[in-house]
Motif scaffolding. Structure first.
Motif, short mmCIF file in Angstrom:
data_model
loop_
_atom_site.label_atom_id
_atom_site.label_comp_id
_atom_site.label_asym_id
_atom_site.label_seq_id
_atom_site.Cartn_x
_atom_site.Cartn_y
_atom_site.Cartn_z
N PRO A 60 0.81 -1.23 0.00
CA PRO A 60 0.00 0.00 0.00
C PRO A 60 0.84 1.27 0.00
O PRO A 60 0.46 2.28 -0.61
CB PRO A 60 -0.84 -0.12 1.27
CG PRO A 60 -0.08 -1.07 2.15
CD PRO A 60 0.60 -2.02 1.22
N LEU A 117 0.77 4.41 -2.79
CA LEU A 117 0.57 5.79 -2.37
C LEU A 117 1.70 6.68 -2.87
O LEU A 117 1.48 7.82 -3.28
CB LEU A 117 0.46 5.86 -0.86
CG LEU A 117 0.29 7.25 -0.25
CD1 LEU A 117 -1.01 7.89 -0.73
CD2 LEU A 117 0.32 7.19 1.27
N ARG A 161 -6.07 1.53 -0.17
CA ARG A 161 -4.87 1.02 0.48
C ARG A 161 -5.21 -0.11 1.46
O ARG A 161 -4.46 -1.07 1.59
CB ARG A 161 -4.11 2.14 1.18
CG ARG A 161 -3.68 3.25 0.22
CD ARG A 161 -2.55 4.06 0.76
NE ARG A 161 -2.86 4.80 1.97
CZ ARG A 161 -3.57 5.92 2.02
NH1 ARG A 161 -4.08 6.44 0.90
NH2 ARG A 161 -3.78 6.55 3.16
#
Length: 459
Positions: free
Chosen positions: A321, A325, A338
């Protein structure tokens, strides 16, 4: 002679190498037999920078503690530029030089080779050494195509492969000295609250070990570099699928789409509109290469998993995740994506080693979508249903009935999909993973557990 002297100096450096400090990871623990002819070859695969080399260090420390002399642990990394360019004889020369420097290694030694796929003809070399020498061989590599698919063919079933991943949430807590212990099976408030905060931090930072103690900006830059390095070294240099410009743009768009349906044809149209020449066939091949490099993964519908039609619409999930990002524009990637990504990777950790398991999405006429269904790919039998929603609207621990009209629309939708899937599949239980809410909901076909993500990760 000059080449041999240079190789000797390089080997001496590796034999004198002081193992750096590290945090022990249960997922990196490896048990291997004593050196012998025809030993099984152990391979560790996974995305770059997830900790495969430190798994070797962890093994080396354990063997040294058990009394194995350091000189009989020959660790070498084949992405060391000082050994390049490779020749047809580099591997043989390397091992012969090691034996000359450590003669008693011929009686038995451990060969721990990082990024072995960088060397030419490595499978033939490894097979010969395993058959003719008293050795225990452990290999790492960043490409599942080279180390999960090719090894069973080229090494005639002599290998065992395991996948490594970035830090799990439990390992993330261990890295940051956050207690995960329970008291009588429950988490007291002074432990629960830090875990709740750590879960959100984990979804932002991800699980790559080297970035854990970096500031936000440095971490973002490092993770962006990881993404570029994987595309360049593990995809383009190895497979030569397409140009760097196309591969970089396509990988960023796919990583930003983690947890969402992803259309290759839409990507083709978008790139062509920007005067980037590309074909759909090239991009489908590129998606396969990204998956081989563990950068991201495709997830189709459970009923389609056996047919495996690559042009069927699918969702994509990044390997981490924090990585997704880092490559996304500001405010582009929401927390729910996420969270869903972290849940998928945790499912890969738990079920990925068993190749008969399928992790897919589920949909039907009465069920628009359940995020994950886990089942037997060969028989098509499902055994777990999981829905993910960062916020469900449940504000307290509860046991309630689905007919309770006080439940908000979002929550009723998530529960409704799970309820339909439970009825369709014959399962009696489903799981709804949220950030903080927990409870149990009774539905006509069974029960649904609402569980906070931090608690589910630690199960």
């Amino acid at each position: 002679m000059e080449g041999i002297m240079s190789l000797s100096s390089l080997i001496a450096e590796y034999l004198d190498f002081r193992i750096p400090e590290y945090t022990t990871r249960d997922s990196a623990a490896l048990t291997v037999p004593e050196p012998a002819r025809n030993n099984v070859i152990y391979t560790i695969t996974g995305v770059r920078r997830c900790g495969k080399t430190y798994a070797m260090y962890q093994l080396m420390d354990r063997l040294i503690a058990a009394g194995v002399p350091r000189t009989k642990l020959f660790h070498f990394s084949f992405d060391d530029e000082r050994i390049m360019p490779f020749t047809d004889h580099t591997l043989a020369d390397l091992l012969d030089t090691y034996y000359r420097m450590v003669p008693d290694a011929l009686e038995g030694c451990y060969l721990l080779f990082d990024e072995i796929q960088e060397a030419p003809y490595w499978t033939n070399f490894i097979r010969r050494v395993a058959e003719q020498h008293n050795v225990t061989i452990v290999l790492t590599g960043s490409s599942s195509k080279l180390l999960s698919s090719d090894i069973p063919t080229n090494l005639r079933g002599r290998s065992l492969s395991r996948e490594m991943w970035p830090l799990s949430f439990r390992e993330y807590c261990l890295f940051h000295d956050i207690p995960t212990t329970t008291v009588a099976g429950e988490y007291p408030a002074n432990i629960r609250r830090p875990l709740q905060n750590a879960c959100v931090d984990y979804l932002n930072a991800g699980g790559f070990p080297a970035v854990q103690r970096m500031g936000t900006l440095d971490r973002m830059r490092m993770l962006q570099g990881y993404a570029d390095e994987i595309v360049t070294k593990d995809v383009l240099e190895r497979f030569g699928t397409t140009s760097l410009r196309v591969a970089a743009r396509f990988s960023r768009n796919a990583l930003r789409s983690t947890g969402l349906k992803f259309s290759v044809n839409a990507q083709v149209k978008s790139m062509r509109s920007m005067q980037v020449p590309v074909s759909s066939g090239k991009l489908y091949d590129l998606m396969d290469d990204f998956e081989d490099a563990h950068l991201l993964f495709k997830v189709g519908g459970f009923t389609l998993s056996i047919r495996d039609n690559p042009k069927t619409p699918y969702k994509v999930y990044a390997v981490d995740p924090g990585l997704s990002l880092a490559v996304a524009p500001a405010n582009h990637l929401d927390l729910g994506q996420r969270l869903e990504t972290a849940v998928f990777i945790e499912l890969k950790r738990r079920y990925g080693d068993n190749r008969t398991n399928a992790i897919a999405s589920y949909s039907a006429a009465n069920c628009p979508e359940v995020d994950f269904i886990v089942g037997d790919e060969a028989t098509g039998d499902p055994y777990q249903l999981i829905q993910v929603a960062a916020q469900t609207g449940v504000e307290r621990t509860m046991v309630t009935d689905f007919d309770d009209h006080s439940l908000n629309r979002k929550f009723r939708s998530e529960i409704g999909n799970l309820s339909a899937a439970i009825g369709n599949t014959g399962l009696k239980h489903g799981t709804l993973i949220s950030l903080d809410e927990e409870g149990e909901v009774t539905v006509p076909a069974g029960t649904i557990e609402v569980i906070p993500a931090w608690r589910w990760f630690l199960q």
